[in-house]
Design a protein around this motif. Structure first.
Motif, mmCIF file in Angstrom:
data_model
loop_
_atom_site.group_PDB
_atom_site.id
_atom_site.type_symbol
_atom_site.label_atom_id
_atom_site.label_comp_id
_atom_site.label_asym_id
_atom_site.label_seq_id
_atom_site.Cartn_x
_atom_site.Cartn_y
_atom_site.Cartn_z
ATOM 1 N N LYS A 39 -1.976 5.087 -2.636
ATOM 2 C CA LYS A 39 -3.385 5.458 -2.808
ATOM 3 C C LYS A 39 -4.166 4.236 -3.278
ATOM 4 C CE LYS A 39 -2.606 6.786 -7.546
ATOM 5 N NZ LYS A 39 -2.487 7.793 -8.536
ATOM 6 N N TRP A 86 0.846 -1.197 0.000
ATOM 7 C CA TRP A 86 0.000 0.000 0.000
ATOM 8 C C TRP A 86 0.885 1.252 0.000
ATOM 9 C CZ3 TRP A 86 -4.860 1.969 -0.386
ATOM 10 C CH2 TRP A 86 -5.038 3.279 0.061
ATOM 11 N N LYS A 124 -4.499 3.359 9.619
ATOM 12 C CA LYS A 124 -5.593 3.755 8.747
ATOM 13 C C LYS A 124 -5.010 4.529 7.583
ATOM 14 C CE LYS A 124 -8.309 5.220 12.505
ATOM 15 N NZ LYS A 124 -9.157 6.205 13.093
ATOM 16 N N ALA A 125 -5.694 4.499 6.453
ATOM 17 C CA ALA A 125 -5.335 5.332 5.304
ATOM 18 C C ALA A 125 -6.603 5.552 4.490
ATOM 19 C CB ALA A 125 -4.258 4.674 4.460
ATOM 20 N N GLU A 126 -6.742 6.739 3.954
ATOM 21 C CA GLU A 126 -7.918 7.054 3.158
ATOM 22 C C GLU A 126 -7.987 6.142 1.937
ATOM 23 O OE1 GLU A 126 -9.854 10.787 0.754
ATOM 24 O OE2 GLU A 126 -8.512 11.218 2.434
ATOM 25 N N GLY A 127 -9.135 5.479 1.765
ATOM 26 C CA GLY A 127 -9.336 4.592 0.626
ATOM 27 C C GLY A 127 -8.931 3.152 0.874
#
Length: 182
Positions: free
Chosen positions: A61, A56, A78-81
């Protein structure tokens, strides 16, 4: 642990590696191949991808049109998407749910398969659940780095799909399809 016969959707491995099974340096790919990323997109579009956190991080992204399910030991990452999973079983459950939800809303691009997307630890955990491997073999001088697990060659029927000679900007490489026979 997930039992192979109970899988809702088949799990397919997709990988690019050299002759020494090296898939990367732990952070990134070691080569750039014309058309390989386009092929990867075509094969994986409309599917969930199970990947490790380092994979990732190397992408940075979510990939459009696919679910990015990130398997990590961290309970706080956590990560957006990203869809976070803390066990392989949870990753499969989340992938199955993503397929089911997107099919219900009428997305015709959704495929009934899950892809193992890397890195080495994810392949090590999940390869036993795969009956197919989509492989790019690259002739590239690297001995150390993150490696794809050693396969029992007699367990697989191997078909070369396409071969590309080396150019001034890209090494020799070929596309292969592996199908488990045992």
């Amino acid at each position: 642990m997930v039992i192979k016969k109970k899988l809702k959707n088949p799990i397919v491995c997709i990988v690019a590696m050299n002759q020494n099974r090296v898939i990367g340096d732990g952070n990134d790919l070691l080569w750039h191949l014309p058309g390989d990323l386009k092929r990867l997109k075509m094969i994986t579009m409309g599917t969930p991808l199970i990947m490790g956190r380092k994979t990732w991080d190397s992408i940075g992204k979510p990939l459009p049109g696919r679910a990015s399910i990130v398997l990590t030991k961290s309970l706080t990452w956590k990560a957006e998407g990203a869809i976070v999973a803390n066990s392989f079983e949870s990753a499969i459950t989340k992938a199955d749910s993503w397929i089911e939800i997107n099919k219900k809303i009428g997305d015709e691009a959704i495929q009934n398969k899950i892809f193992l997307f890397g890195g080495a630890q994810i392949y090590e955990i999940g390869l036993k659940y795969c009956d197919k491997i989509e492989m790019t073999r690259v002739k590239f001088c690297a001995i150390s780095g993150s490696k794809f697990p050693k396969l029992k060659e007699n367990d697989w029927k191997k078909t070369m799909l396409q071969y590309f000679e080396a150019t001034t900007s890209a090494p020799e490489f070929s596309y292969w399809h592996y199908e488990r026979i045992i």
